[in-house]
Scaffold this motif. Structure first.
Motif, PDB file in Angstrom:
ATOM      1  N   GLN A  95      -4.877  -0.213  -8.739  1.00  0.00           N
ATOM      2  CA  GLN A  95      -3.884   0.849  -8.893  1.00  0.00           C
ATOM      3  C   GLN A  95      -2.638   0.328  -9.608  1.00  0.00           C
ATOM      4  O   GLN A  95      -2.093   0.990 -10.501  1.00  0.00           O
ATOM      5  N   LYS A 117       4.846   7.818  -5.589  1.00  0.00           N
ATOM      6  CA  LYS A 117       4.362   9.126  -6.017  1.00  0.00           C
ATOM      7  C   LYS A 117       5.275  10.277  -5.594  1.00  0.00           C
ATOM      8  O   LYS A 117       4.994  11.437  -5.900  1.00  0.00           O
ATOM      9  N   GLU A 131       1.029   3.826  -2.987  1.00  0.00           N
ATOM     10  CA  GLU A 131       0.228   5.031  -2.783  1.00  0.00           C
ATOM     11  C   GLU A 131       1.043   6.242  -2.333  1.00  0.00           C
ATOM     12  O   GLU A 131       0.632   7.376  -2.541  1.00  0.00           O
ATOM     13  N   ARG A 132       2.196   5.993  -1.684  1.00  0.00           N
ATOM     14  CA  ARG A 132       3.002   7.117  -1.211  1.00  0.00           C
ATOM     15  C   ARG A 132       4.382   7.151  -1.859  1.00  0.00           C
ATOM     16  O   ARG A 132       4.750   8.126  -2.508  1.00  0.00           O
ATOM     17  N   GLN A 176      -1.204   9.700   9.236  1.00  0.00           N
ATOM     18  CA  GLN A 176      -1.844   8.912   8.182  1.00  0.00           C
ATOM     19  C   GLN A 176      -2.786   7.836   8.725  1.00  0.00           C
ATOM     20  O   GLN A 176      -3.632   7.330   7.990  1.00  0.00           O
ATOM     21  N   GLY A 200      -8.905   2.146   0.645  1.00  0.00           N
ATOM     22  CA  GLY A 200      -8.118   0.970   0.296  1.00  0.00           C
ATOM     23  C   GLY A 200      -8.811  -0.345   0.547  1.00  0.00           C
ATOM     24  O   GLY A 200      -9.997  -0.541   0.270  1.00  0.00           O
ATOM     25  N   ASP A 239      -1.815   2.114 -12.977  1.00  0.00           N
ATOM     26  CA  ASP A 239      -0.743   3.106 -12.851  1.00  0.00           C
ATOM     27  C   ASP A 239       0.602   2.618 -13.381  1.00  0.00           C
ATOM     28  O   ASP A 239       1.464   3.421 -13.735  1.00  0.00           O
ATOM     29  N   LEU A 248      -5.225   6.182   4.430  1.00  0.00           N
ATOM     30  CA  LEU A 248      -4.994   5.198   3.368  1.00  0.00           C
ATOM     31  C   LEU A 248      -4.579   3.894   4.030  1.00  0.00           C
ATOM     32  O   LEU A 248      -3.986   3.885   5.098  1.00  0.00           O
ATOM     33  N   GLY A 277      -3.531  -0.205   2.656  1.00  0.00           N
ATOM     34  CA  GLY A 277      -3.486  -1.223   1.620  1.00  0.00           C
ATOM     35  C   GLY A 277      -4.454  -2.358   1.883  1.00  0.00           C
ATOM     36  O   GLY A 277      -5.154  -2.829   0.987  1.00  0.00           O
ATOM     37  N   LEU A 304      -5.805  -1.756  -4.268  1.00  0.00           N
ATOM     38  CA  LEU A 304      -4.374  -1.661  -4.553  1.00  0.00           C
ATOM     39  C   LEU A 304      -4.041  -2.402  -5.842  1.00  0.00           C
ATOM     40  O   LEU A 304      -3.227  -1.933  -6.652  1.00  0.00           O
ATOM     41  N   GLY A 361       0.805  -1.216   0.000  1.00  0.00           N
ATOM     42  CA  GLY A 361       0.000   0.000   0.000  1.00  0.00           C
ATOM     43  C   GLY A 361       0.836   1.262   0.000  1.00  0.00           C
ATOM     44  O   GLY A 361       0.793   2.058  -0.937  1.00  0.00           O
TER      45      GLY A 361
END
Length: 366
Positions: free
Chosen positions: A143, A114, A110-111, A197, A293, A147, A270, A272, A140, A106
């Protein structure tokens, strides 16, 4: 199948009990299933630029040395987190021809990916060169597919699983006696790193809203590592005698808190998958979590209660509603049982072994 090399940038020790405990649990499950497992892991949670560089260099050297010495015996490498663990698995494959599987948890997708174009491209290279990609949740997986242009057939959705020999329900009054909780209060529980988070700020805000409007006494226990001193100070206005913090616990102790709580709350921004929510369900405790998620697929069929992330007021409304419902009415047994069967550690391990068998055929031996 010979040996499985597990590469992970997180792994627990006696001093850091929760640091990647899910990886250690899976290693144990694989060994119990009769697999020969070798680990190359980082067990140091130290932060800061230079300490991180130093510990990762040490871990990287250890990983490559282990892979070199046992290259004839290792059938497949399993990297936990696409980056940085997956990068080491990719290097091992290029140097020694050992195929690898990577589990995305996750935060790596997601972090981390990016943070920069370079990290995104590295992550894409790691995923594309793997024999198989495991995502801990369906969101996930989507994504990863979209992505990073990874074919859907190359991705499996597989959680880390829950050990129901450890996490199981008992009488809550007995559990409360074991952890010294008041029998007459309604107890909320959070387990996880005390960081922004994880939604801990919204949690303590929501708790205070519940406390001021609830007729019965309420308590909140937060169990987890508190390494962010700045964030701890931010929480202070919402902390009082009804909120207690406890350092990370061994699972044999942690399960008692799951068993003793009335409701487990996981208000992450967020997630995962949300393994702690699964552990709470296995211990017989209802769950309130955020619509993010893997928590959505885990809980949206009646196994739990979902609220929007970042909204303390809506979280407070659901927490207060929980205090007015009897446990059996707030707990959908059939939905929870289905979830627990799907994510039982033994079932997960069997599926993982099948993935290893197929992946092992994808590499060349040097």
């Amino acid at each position: 199948m010979k040996k499985i090399l597990i590469i992970s940038n997180m792994y627990p020790t006696d001093n850091h009990l929760s640091f990647g405990i899910f990886v250690k649990n899976q290693v144990r499950a694989l060994e119990e299933a009769g697999m020969n497992v070798v680990i190359a892991v980082n067990d140091d949670p130290t932060t800061g630029k230079w300490p991180v560089i130093k510990k990762y260099m040490k871990w990287g050297l250890k990983t490559l040395t282990t892979a070199f010495r046992q290259r004839k015996q290792i059938s497949v490498t399993h990297a936990h987190y696409a980056f940085p663990s997956g990068m080491l698995a990719l290097i091992v494959k290029r140097l020694f021809g050992i195929p690898y599987v990577v589990t995305a948890h996750g935060g790596d997708i997601e972090r981390m990916a990016k943070k920069s174009t370079r990290l995104h491209n590295w992550t894409e290279t790691i995923l594309k060169n793997s024999e198989h990609v495991i995502a801990v949740g369906p969101v996930l997986a989507e994504q990863i597919e979209h992505d990073f242009s990874i074919p859907k057939e190359k991705i499996s959705v597989l959680s880390m699983g829950v050990n129901r020999r450890i996490f199981y329900p008992i009488d809550k009054n007995i559990a409360r006696e074991q952890v010294h909780l008041a029998q007459d209060a309604f107890h909320f529980l959070f387990v996880g790193n005390v960081i922004e988070q994880k939604g801990v700020e919204e949690l303590v805000q929501a708790f205070q809203m519940v406390k001021t409007s609830c007729e019965k006494p309420v308590k909140l226990t937060i169990i987890g590592a508190r390494r962010d001193e700045g964030f701890q100070k931010k929480l202070q206005p919402f902390i009082d005698e009804d909120v207690q913090f406890i350092d990370p616990l061994a699972q044999q102790e942690l399960v008692k808190w799951f068993q003793a709580a009335d409701v487990f709350v996981l208000p992450s921004h967020l997630e995962g998958f949300g393994l702690v929510a699964l552990e709470a369900l296995a211990a017989g405790t209802p769950v309130i979590a955020t619509q993010v998620g893997g928590l959505v697929s885990l809980l949206n069929n009646g196994a739990g209660h979902l609220v929007p992330p970042h909204h303390a007021s809506e979280l407070a409304q659901e927490m207060k509603r929980a205090t007015t419902r009897v446990a059996d009415d707030y707990y959908h047994v059939s939905a929870v049982n289905a979830v627990l069967e799907q994510h039982d550690e033994k079932n997960i391990t069997a599926q993982l072994q099948q993935i290893y068998e197929v992946a092992a055929k994808g590499g060349r031996r040097v």
